[in-house]
Design an enzyme around this catalytic site. Structure first.
Site, PDB file in Angstrom:
ATOM      1  N   ARG A 148      -7.872   2.586   5.438  1.00 27.58           N
ATOM      2  CA  ARG A 148      -8.474   1.420   4.809  1.00 27.58           C
ATOM      3  C   ARG A 148      -8.486   1.549   3.291  1.00 27.58           C
ATOM      4  O   ARG A 148      -8.736   2.613   2.746  1.00 27.58           O
ATOM      5  CB  ARG A 148      -9.915   1.248   5.312  1.00 27.58           C
ATOM      6  CG  ARG A 148      -9.968   0.556   6.655  1.00 27.58           C
ATOM      7  CD  ARG A 148     -11.327   0.593   7.301  1.00 27.58           C
ATOM      8  NE  ARG A 148     -12.426   0.288   6.395  1.00 27.58           N
ATOM      9  CZ  ARG A 148     -13.697   0.180   6.797  1.00 27.58           C
ATOM     10  NH1 ARG A 148     -13.988   0.344   8.082  1.00 27.58           N
ATOM     11  NH2 ARG A 148     -14.654  -0.083   5.947  1.00 27.58           N
ATOM     12  N   ARG A 193     -27.176  -5.654   7.495  1.00 35.66           N
ATOM     13  CA  ARG A 193     -27.123  -4.595   6.489  1.00 35.66           C
ATOM     14  C   ARG A 193     -28.189  -4.797   5.422  1.00 35.66           C
ATOM     15  O   ARG A 193     -28.314  -3.956   4.530  1.00 35.66           O
ATOM     16  CB  ARG A 193     -25.758  -4.618   5.804  1.00 35.66           C
ATOM     17  CG  ARG A 193     -24.798  -3.506   6.256  1.00 35.66           C
ATOM     18  CD  ARG A 193     -23.512  -3.767   5.524  1.00 35.66           C
ATOM     19  NE  ARG A 193     -22.607  -2.680   5.383  1.00 35.66           N
ATOM     20  CZ  ARG A 193     -21.561  -2.446   6.166  1.00 35.66           C
ATOM     21  NH1 ARG A 193     -21.356  -3.168   7.241  1.00 35.66           N
ATOM     22  NH2 ARG A 193     -20.731  -1.478   5.877  1.00 35.66           N
ATOM     23  N   ARG A 207     -10.289   9.005   8.250  1.00 32.05           N
ATOM     24  CA  ARG A 207     -10.275   7.863   9.193  1.00 32.05           C
ATOM     25  C   ARG A 207      -8.954   7.106   9.134  1.00 32.05           C
ATOM     26  O   ARG A 207      -8.447   6.805   8.064  1.00 32.05           O
ATOM     27  CB  ARG A 207     -11.428   6.911   8.852  1.00 32.05           C
ATOM     28  CG  ARG A 207     -11.366   5.610   9.657  1.00 32.05           C
ATOM     29  CD  ARG A 207     -12.666   4.892   9.704  1.00 32.05           C
ATOM     30  NE  ARG A 207     -13.086   4.366   8.421  1.00 32.05           N
ATOM     31  CZ  ARG A 207     -14.274   3.789   8.217  1.00 32.05           C
ATOM     32  NH1 ARG A 207     -15.136   3.676   9.207  1.00 32.05           N
ATOM     33  NH2 ARG A 207     -14.596   3.337   7.025  1.00 32.05           N
ATOM     34  N   LYS A 220     -20.374   4.203  14.024  1.00 34.17           N
ATOM     35  CA  LYS A 220     -20.794   2.952  14.670  1.00 34.17           C
ATOM     36  C   LYS A 220     -19.622   2.276  15.377  1.00 34.17           C
ATOM     37  O   LYS A 220     -19.738   1.867  16.528  1.00 34.17           O
ATOM     38  CB  LYS A 220     -21.403   1.973  13.649  1.00 34.17           C
ATOM     39  CG  LYS A 220     -22.618   2.522  12.925  1.00 34.17           C
ATOM     40  CD  LYS A 220     -23.168   1.529  11.930  1.00 34.17           C
ATOM     41  CE  LYS A 220     -22.211   1.137  10.824  1.00 34.17           C
ATOM     42  NZ  LYS A 220     -21.795   2.231   9.925  1.00 34.17           N
TER      43      LYS A 220
END
Ligand code: ADP
Ligand code: AMP
Length: 226
Positions: free
Chosen positions: A168, A96, A135, A21
């Site tokens: 993250r 969400r 990521r 996304k």
């Protein structure tokens, strides 16, 4: 009255954590000229600035749980009220929950706007985990990379702004699994919510980033002409 094309420029990207996304929202922001509004990025900005909201959000984010609806909705409402969102936005990570989706409808309706299209980026679970594990995110501008699938030109440095890349805190294997579970419990009902309203378009997210971009753009362009 607002044209259908302008209404269609409120785009809600649906998909599990790791579906792509954020990656696609950054692309759509560039080609459509409307802002990328990511609730996760807004929370991370609050974490960096050590605000009260940031401290509250951290306790949920670190566990992979959702931040309560009330605070999330208030934060996004404030963001959507800023002038750059007047003509549309690409929403990533919000809504969400059903309560958030209903709140979004109300927020937009207050100014005669509505959600125009909801691309649902579908990706199999095993692919999600591989994507989250590799990521890397820019500390400064939140641009997203993948160490194998979309590496930066210079390792550890953002192509866009030269900022430092980091992994993250909520991309640990345990938190990733919990985030995916929470997605299936609390967010998948939105697929039917938007399908019932005729807004859902399924996009095959297991393709290359470029193929997903092309499919998304085609869906948005054909949605805005109907
Ligand atoms: P989300 O915002 O849905 O959580 P991201 O956009 O952050 O997902 O993407 C998760 C990871 O997968 C990132 O490392 C990103 O570079 C990578 N990625 C995104 N789309 C693709 C794709 N189509 N193919 C391979 N890797 C992708
Ligand atoms: P994301 O960047 O979208 O992966 O979001 C990271 C984390 O921020 C999530 O795991 C949640 O803890 C929190 N978060 C982001 N968006 C929302 C939302 N719409 N509702 C509740 N929590 C959210």
């Amino acid at each position: 009255m607002e044209s259908k094309q302008a209404q269609s420029r409120f785009i809600v990207l649906l998909g599990a954590p790791g579906a792509g996304k954020g990656t696609q929202a950054a692309y759509l922001e560039e080609v459509l000229g409307i802002p990328h509004v990511s609730s996760g990025d807004l929370f991370r900005e609050n974490l960096r600035n050590e605000t009260g909201l940031g401290k509250l959000a951290r306790s949920y984010m670190d566990k992979g749980e959702l931040v309560p609806d009330e605070v999330t909705i208030a934060m996004v409402k404030e963001r959507l009220a800023r002038p750059d969102c007047a003509g549309g936005a690409v929403l990533d990570g919000f809504p969400r929950t059903i309560a958030q989706a209903q709140a979004l409808d109300e927020i937009l309706a207050e100014t005669g706007r509505r959600v125009g299209i909801v691309p649902y980026i579908k990706v199999p679970d095993d692919v999600l985990l591989a994507r989250l594990a590799g990521r890397w995110t820019c500390r400064q501008c939140e641009a997203v990379y993948h160490e194998l699938f979309n590496p930066p030109k210079i390792a550890g440095k953002c192509d866009v702004c030269g900022g430092e890349l980091y992994q993250r805190a909520d991309d640990t294997p345990e938190t990733q699994r919990r985030r995916i579970e929470v997605y299936f419990q609390q967010t998948t009902p939105l697929i039917e919510y938007y399908r019932d309203r005729g807004l859902l378009v399924e996009i095959d997210g297991a393709q290359s980033i470029e193929r997903v971009q092309a499919d998304l753009l085609a869906a948005i362009q054909s949605g805005s002409q109907s």
